[in-house]
Motif scaffolding. Structure first.
Motif, mmCIF file in Angstrom:
data_model
loop_
_atom_site.group_PDB
_atom_site.id
_atom_site.type_symbol
_atom_site.label_atom_id
_atom_site.label_comp_id
_atom_site.label_asym_id
_atom_site.label_seq_id
_atom_site.Cartn_x
_atom_site.Cartn_y
_atom_site.Cartn_z
ATOM 1 N N LYS A 246 -35.577 2.204 23.393
ATOM 2 C CA LYS A 246 -34.750 1.477 24.378
ATOM 3 C C LYS A 246 -35.469 1.401 25.728
ATOM 4 C CE LYS A 246 -30.058 2.009 22.746
ATOM 5 N NZ LYS A 246 -28.707 2.510 23.071
ATOM 6 N N SER A 247 -36.054 2.494 26.154
ATOM 7 C CA SER A 247 -36.732 2.492 27.448
ATOM 8 C C SER A 247 -37.977 1.618 27.427
ATOM 9 C CB SER A 247 -37.084 3.909 27.876
ATOM 10 O OG SER A 247 -38.077 4.450 27.027
ATOM 11 N N LEU A 248 -38.618 1.510 26.276
ATOM 12 C CA LEU A 248 -39.810 0.668 26.177
ATOM 13 C C LEU A 248 -39.479 -0.816 26.299
ATOM 14 C CD1 LEU A 248 -41.789 2.419 23.309
ATOM 15 C CD2 LEU A 248 -42.314 2.446 25.739
#
Length: 84
Positions: free
Chosen positions: A79-81
Motif C-alpha cells: 500500500k505504501s509503495l
C-alpha cells in the motif's frame, strides 16, 4: 468486457501480480538453496584430504552461507509503495 467493469480488470491485474510475486519468491528461494548447497560442498571439500593441502597452499577459504536476519524477511508494505 474489462472496459465496462474496471474492478474486474483491476482484480485480474492484482491476481497476476500476486502470482508473479509468488513465482519470484520461489525462484529466489530455489537459487538461495542451490548457492548454499554449493557453499557446503566447497567447505567440505577444502577441509578434506588432499584438497586441504591445495586449499591451504593457495589461500582458499571457507565460503559464507547466504542467510538473512528477521528484519530482511519482513513483508513489503505494498500500500505504501503504490500510495500517491
Amino acid at each position: 468486457m474489462a472496459e465496462k467493469y474496471p474492478e474486474l480488470k483491476a482484480s485480474e491485474a492484482f491476481q497476476h501480480l500476486q502470482q508473479r510475486i509468488s513465482g519470484l519468491e520461489q525462484a529466489l528461494s530455489d537459487r538461495r538453496e542451490i548457492y548454499n548447497e554449493a557453499v557446503n560442498i566447497n567447505n567440505v571439500r577444502i577441509a578434506a584430504f588432499p584438497e586441504v593441502l591445495i586449499a591451504s597452499r593457495y589461500g582458499f577459504n571457507e565460503a559464507t552461507f547466504l542467510r538473512f536476519d528477521a528484519s530482511e524477511k519482513v513483508d513489503v508494505d505494498m500500500k505504501s509503495l503504490f500510495a500517491h
